[in-house]
Design an enzyme around this catalytic site. Structure first.
Site, PDB file in Angstrom:
ATOM      1  N   PHE A 116       9.492  38.396  35.319  1.00 54.93           N
ATOM      2  CA  PHE A 116       9.123  38.692  36.701  1.00 54.93           C
ATOM      3  C   PHE A 116       7.912  37.845  37.054  1.00 54.93           C
ATOM      4  O   PHE A 116       6.887  37.913  36.382  1.00 54.93           O
ATOM      5  CB  PHE A 116       8.827  40.179  36.884  1.00 54.93           C
ATOM      6  N   LEU A 117       8.034  37.012  38.092  1.00 53.05           N
ATOM      7  CA  LEU A 117       6.976  36.055  38.426  1.00 53.05           C
ATOM      8  C   LEU A 117       6.298  36.401  39.745  1.00 53.05           C
ATOM      9  O   LEU A 117       6.943  36.876  40.679  1.00 53.05           O
ATOM     10  CB  LEU A 117       7.574  34.646  38.516  1.00 53.05           C
TER      11      LEU A 117
ATOM     12  N   ASP B 174       6.022  37.555  45.269  1.00 51.24           N
ATOM     13  CA  ASP B 174       5.299  38.832  45.347  1.00 51.24           C
ATOM     14  C   ASP B 174       5.735  39.850  44.311  1.00 51.24           C
ATOM     15  O   ASP B 174       6.799  39.738  43.688  1.00 51.24           O
ATOM     16  CB  ASP B 174       5.508  39.462  46.725  1.00 51.24           C
TER      17      ASP B 174
ATOM     18  N   ASP C 199      17.348  32.806  41.730  1.00 52.94           N
ATOM     19  CA  ASP C 199      17.439  33.811  40.669  1.00 52.94           C
ATOM     20  C   ASP C 199      18.931  34.092  40.423  1.00 52.94           C
ATOM     21  O   ASP C 199      19.597  33.316  39.729  1.00 52.94           O
ATOM     22  CB  ASP C 199      16.656  35.035  41.176  1.00 52.94           C
TER      23      ASP C 199
HETATM   24  C1  PRP Z   1      13.218  36.333  46.494  1.00 48.67           C
HETATM   25  C2  PRP Z   1      13.006  34.831  46.495  1.00 48.67           C
HETATM   26  C3  PRP Z   1      14.342  34.288  46.882  1.00 48.67           C
HETATM   27  C4  PRP Z   1      15.309  35.310  46.338  1.00 48.67           C
HETATM   28  C5  PRP Z   1      15.952  34.788  45.104  1.00 48.67           C
HETATM   29  O1  PRP Z   1      13.070  36.798  47.781  1.00 48.67           O
HETATM   30  O2  PRP Z   1      11.986  34.469  47.406  1.00 48.67           O
HETATM   31  O3  PRP Z   1      14.483  34.189  48.279  1.00 48.67           O
HETATM   32  O4  PRP Z   1      14.553  36.494  46.037  1.00 48.67           O
HETATM   33  O5  PRP Z   1      16.779  35.755  44.529  1.00 48.67           O
HETATM   34  P1  PRP Z   1      18.347  35.595  44.333  1.00 48.67           P
HETATM   35  O6  PRP Z   1      18.619  34.201  43.829  1.00 48.67           O
HETATM   36  O7  PRP Z   1      18.645  36.643  43.295  1.00 48.67           O
HETATM   37  O8  PRP Z   1      19.026  35.882  45.616  1.00 48.67           O
HETATM   38  P2  PRP Z   1      12.879  38.348  48.128  1.00 48.67           P
HETATM   39  O9  PRP Z   1      14.209  38.937  48.460  1.00 48.67           O
HETATM   40  O10 PRP Z   1      12.086  38.996  47.040  1.00 48.67           O
HETATM   41  O11 PRP Z   1      12.048  38.297  49.476  1.00 48.67           O
HETATM   42  P3  PRP Z   1      10.643  37.567  49.767  1.00 48.67           P
HETATM   43  O12 PRP Z   1      10.909  36.080  49.711  1.00 48.67           O
HETATM   44  O13 PRP Z   1      10.288  38.047  51.124  1.00 48.67           O
HETATM   45  O14 PRP Z   1       9.663  37.999  48.704  1.00 48.67           O
END
Ligand code: PRP
Length: 171
Positions: free
Chosen positions: A149-150, A156, A100
């Site tokens: 938002f996916l 999640d 992201d």
């Molecule tokens: C989400 C996703 C990636 C990260 C990407 O994890 O799984 O690891 O965000 O975002 P970025 O490129 O902006 O850093 P999250 O922090 O939501 O935790 P999760 O994997 O436990 O859901």
């Protein structure tokens, strides 16, 4: 309850897994890569991917946390749950569900590089380039997605919906 709209159906995920696993099988032939999944989001993608791999792999996980407030990351990341297999001298492939802002994988790639792997690459199922804040090279990319938002397939919404077999956009 949010309204969900189907973004990536099961068949498209399977075709993507087939293509990515083909590339990884080809590139890592004769090697014994260490795959590192970033918890929690990557667990389903990683599980589906490795069952298509013909090279002997080892699996480890890392859980990272950003100090952000709500959905916006502050850009500072820390290791919440560390690795259990040494990466020194290994062919390391990081497996991520979505890139992201790029802050999470950028942090992890730097963290791993300091530990001197033989090689270090990134495989990401989804890429949301519109949100990027730090440049990230994705060596094995599944699909580029719009800035929505996916949820589903590991992703999640407040810890819910990870079990959906497809990727859905929250409307
Ligand atoms: C989400 C996703 C990636 C990260 C990407 O994890 O799984 O690891 O965000 O975002 P970025 O490129 O902006 O850093 P999250 O922090 O939501 O935790 P999760 O994997 O436990 O859901």
């Amino acid at each position: 309850m949010p309204e969900l709209k189907l973004l990536i159906p099961r068949e498209q995920l399977e075709a993507t897994l087939e293509r990515l696993s083909g590339e990884i099988n080809r590139d890592y032939r004769g090697k014994n890569p260490l795959l590192i999944g970033i918890l929690k989001g990557s667990f389903i993608f990683l599980a589906d991917l490795i069952r298509r791999l013909e090279v002997p792999v080892e699996i480890d996980f890392v859980q990272l946390a950003s100090y952000g407030m709500g959905t916006e990351t502050s850009g500072r990341v820390r290791v919440k749950r560390g690795l259990s297999i040494p990466v020194r001298g290994r062919d390391v492939l990081v497996v991520e569900d979505i890139v992201d802002t790029g802050i999470t994988v950028d942090f992890l790639l730097r963290y791993l590089k300091k530990r001197r792997p033989a090689s270090l690459k990134l495989c990401a199922l989804l890429d949301k380039p519109e949100r990027r804040r730090v440049p990230v090279q994705i060596d094995y990319l599944g699909l580029t997605v719009p800035n929505k938002f996916l949820v589903g397939y590991g992703l999640d919404w407040g810890e819910k919906y990870r079990q959906l077999p497809e990727v859905w956009a929250v409307e």
